[in-house]
Design an enzyme around this catalytic site. Structure first.
Site, PDB file in Angstrom:
ATOM      1  N   CYS A 248     -18.401  -1.128 -36.588  1.00  0.00           N
ATOM      2  CA  CYS A 248     -18.858  -1.126 -35.246  1.00  0.00           C
ATOM      3  C   CYS A 248     -18.866  -0.013 -34.398  1.00  0.00           C
ATOM      4  O   CYS A 248     -19.952   0.652 -34.230  1.00  0.00           O
ATOM      5  CB  CYS A 248     -18.396  -2.470 -34.671  1.00  0.00           C
ATOM      6  SG  CYS A 248     -18.614  -3.896 -35.412  1.00  0.00           S
ATOM      7  N   ARG A 249     -17.849   0.208 -33.867  1.00  0.00           N
ATOM      8  CA  ARG A 249     -17.622   1.018 -32.840  1.00  0.00           C
ATOM      9  C   ARG A 249     -17.581   2.666 -33.285  1.00  0.00           C
ATOM     10  O   ARG A 249     -18.164   3.518 -32.776  1.00  0.00           O
ATOM     11  CB  ARG A 249     -16.350   1.095 -31.772  1.00  0.00           C
ATOM     12  CG  ARG A 249     -16.264  -0.192 -31.088  1.00  0.00           C
ATOM     13  CD  ARG A 249     -15.016  -0.610 -30.655  1.00  0.00           C
ATOM     14  NE  ARG A 249     -13.983  -1.063 -31.661  1.00  0.00           N
ATOM     15  CZ  ARG A 249     -12.757  -1.492 -31.539  1.00  0.00           C
ATOM     16  NH1 ARG A 249     -12.187  -1.164 -30.255  1.00  0.00           N
ATOM     17  NH2 ARG A 249     -11.757  -1.741 -32.446  1.00  0.00           N
ATOM     18  N   SER A 250     -16.752   2.973 -34.230  1.00  0.00           N
ATOM     19  CA  SER A 250     -16.885   4.516 -34.726  1.00  0.00           C
ATOM     20  C   SER A 250     -18.080   4.884 -35.495  1.00  0.00           C
ATOM     21  O   SER A 250     -18.385   6.045 -35.375  1.00  0.00           O
ATOM     22  CB  SER A 250     -15.429   4.725 -35.558  1.00  0.00           C
ATOM     23  OG  SER A 250     -15.453   3.701 -36.709  1.00  0.00           O
TER      24      SER A 250
ATOM     25  N   ASN B 287     -14.362   0.410 -39.040  1.00  0.00           N
ATOM     26  CA  ASN B 287     -15.283   1.458 -39.151  1.00  0.00           C
ATOM     27  C   ASN B 287     -16.786   0.746 -39.542  1.00  0.00           C
ATOM     28  O   ASN B 287     -17.346   1.377 -40.378  1.00  0.00           O
ATOM     29  CB  ASN B 287     -14.773   2.590 -40.396  1.00  0.00           C
ATOM     30  CG  ASN B 287     -15.775   3.590 -40.671  1.00  0.00           C
ATOM     31  OD1 ASN B 287     -15.757   4.084 -41.638  1.00  0.00           O
ATOM     32  ND2 ASN B 287     -16.463   4.289 -39.529  1.00  0.00           N
TER      33      ASN B 287
END
Ligand code: 6LJ
Length: 159
Positions: free
Chosen positions: A19-21, A17
């Site tokens: 980078c991507r999300s 939780n």
């Protein structure tokens, strides 16, 4: 006036939780704001792991978002049992996230959340959004582009 039942909720999920999300959450929030339908969506993000709880997003994720004119303030949190009962959608990034979420969902009664890969919405069919943690700025940009395509498609037509 808006009738009850018209508010939908989505939790974007990745490993840490940071980078991507958070990128997916910020991109989806912006799309929803652009359509002036903020009151129709509850939007959040979380992690399958507890590695980064309380931390701000990765500096490279923030700089990628800033390059696209998006601000984001978020503190990492781990997905809770309650999330499976309250969110309509849990959209995750890779097969490992999917496996972790499915396993966790089997430990709760009355799971409401529809657990899916965010990439399943990609019109360009890139199913997996890879972890950019050990990557570079270009990898973060790829994540952003994938999240943008998928979030647009998801907003238009959730599964
Ligand atoms: C427990 C042992 C692991 C990663 C990440 C990777 C590694 C991350 C990270 C995504 C977000 C205590 C924490 C892996 C935040 C941190 C290094 C290890 C963290 C992995 C494998 C492939 C690609 C990326 N693991 N932190 N510690 N993703």
């Amino acid at each position: 006036m808006m009738a009850a039942g018209e508010v939908r909720s989505v939790l974007f999920v990745c490993l840490g939780n940071i980078c991507r999300s958070p990128i997916a959450e910020a991109v989806f929030r912006k799309l929803v704001a652009e359509e002036n339908i903020e009151n129709q969506w509850i939007i959040d993000s979380g992690a399958v792991s507890d590695w980064n709880v309380g931390r701000s997003p990765d500096a490279r994720a923030l700089s990628c978002l800033r390059n696209h004119g998006i601000q984001m303030a978020h503190k990492a949190r781990q997905v809770t049992k309650d999330d499976f009962l309250t969110f309509d959608y849990m959209l995750c990034m890779d097969e490992s996230n999917l496996q972790d979420l499915k396993r966790k969902s089997n430990q709760v009664k009355n799971c409401k959340a529809q657990i899916e890969l965010l990439g399943s919405y990609d019109p360009q069919k890139q199913l997996i959004i890879e972890d950019p943690y050990y990557g570079n700025d270009e990898d973060f940009e790829t994540v952003y582009q994938q999240c943008h395509r998928c979030c647009k498609a998801f907003l238009e037509k959730p599964h």
